[in-house]
Motif scaffolding. Structure first.
Motif, PDB file in Angstrom:
ATOM      1  N   HIS A  29       0.832  -0.991   0.014  1.00  0.00           N
ATOM      2  CA  HIS A  29      -0.101  -0.179   0.032  1.00  0.00           C
ATOM      3  C   HIS A  29       0.882   1.127   0.163  1.00  0.00           C
ATOM      4  CE1 HIS A  29      -3.487   2.640   0.669  1.00  0.00           C
ATOM      5  NE2 HIS A  29      -2.819   3.043   1.766  1.00  0.00           N
ATOM      6  N   THR A  61      -1.863  -1.271  -3.940  1.00  0.00           N
ATOM      7  CA  THR A  61      -3.061  -0.351  -3.577  1.00  0.00           C
ATOM      8  C   THR A  61      -2.340   1.061  -3.430  1.00  0.00           C
ATOM      9  OG1 THR A  61      -3.117  -0.619  -1.433  1.00  0.00           O
ATOM     10  CG2 THR A  61      -4.539  -2.016  -2.645  1.00  0.00           C
ATOM     11  N   ALA A  63      -3.330   5.106  -1.851  1.00  0.00           N
ATOM     12  CA  ALA A  63      -4.191   6.179  -1.260  1.00  0.00           C
ATOM     13  C   ALA A  63      -3.780   7.361  -2.068  1.00  0.00           C
ATOM     14  CB  ALA A  63      -4.044   6.029   0.262  1.00  0.00           C
ATOM     15  N   ARG A  78      -5.936   4.552 -13.447  1.00  0.00           N
ATOM     16  CA  ARG A  78      -6.622   4.600 -12.246  1.00  0.00           C
ATOM     17  C   ARG A  78      -7.482   3.259 -11.980  1.00  0.00           C
ATOM     18  NH1 ARG A  78     -11.198   8.663  -9.596  1.00  0.00           N
ATOM     19  NH2 ARG A  78     -10.955   7.672  -7.520  1.00  0.00           N
ATOM     20  N   PRO A  83      -8.526   0.234  -4.862  1.00  0.00           N
ATOM     21  CA  PRO A  83      -8.812   1.005  -3.491  1.00  0.00           C
ATOM     22  C   PRO A  83      -7.898   0.480  -2.210  1.00  0.00           C
ATOM     23  CG  PRO A  83     -10.916   0.575  -4.508  1.00  0.00           C
ATOM     24  CD  PRO A  83      -9.807  -0.298  -5.123  1.00  0.00           C
ATOM     25  N   SER A  86      -9.545  -1.762   3.626  1.00  0.00           N
ATOM     26  CA  SER A  86     -10.163  -0.934   4.873  1.00  0.00           C
ATOM     27  C   SER A  86      -9.482  -1.434   6.132  1.00  0.00           C
ATOM     28  CB  SER A  86     -11.662  -1.711   5.053  1.00  0.00           C
ATOM     29  OG  SER A  86     -11.625  -3.101   5.299  1.00  0.00           O
TER      30      SER A  86
END
Length: 96
Positions: A29, A61, A63, A78, A83, A86
């Motif tokens: 991430h 991923t 952010a 994109r 995403p 969580s």
């Protein structure tokens, strides 16, 4: 990462991402929420890292900041970055 990702800063980003990927992780991430500018060299590093993970069944991923979203939309990439996970799920490694 924070600030700008451009040809001057991209070598440091590449080094960090490659070091993490060399550990054999399958999930990464990248937090770009504090990035106010990203150019094509930064996108190239993200795509290369994404491809390297994808080849071994992993996922990258991101952010994004508004500027990152803008670049991903303009370049139609994109959809290549799912995403961020969580907070309740298992968190992949994070490079920031």
């Amino acid at each position: 990462m924070a600030g700008e990702i451009d040809q001057d800063s991209v070598p440091a980003l590449r080094d960090v991402l490659e070091a993490v990927l060399d550990t054999g992780c399958l999930g990464l991430h990248v937090d770009l929420t504090a990035v106010r500018f990203i150019d094509s060299s930064g996108l190239h590093v993200l795509l290369a890292s994404r491809d390297r993970l994808h080849e071994r069944g992993g996922v990258l991923t991101v952010a994004p900041s508004p500027q990152t979203v803008s670049l991903l939309e303009v370049t139609q990439t994109r959809g290549l970055f799912p995403p961020a996970p969580s907070p309740s799920s298992d968190q992949p490694n994070e490079a920031s």
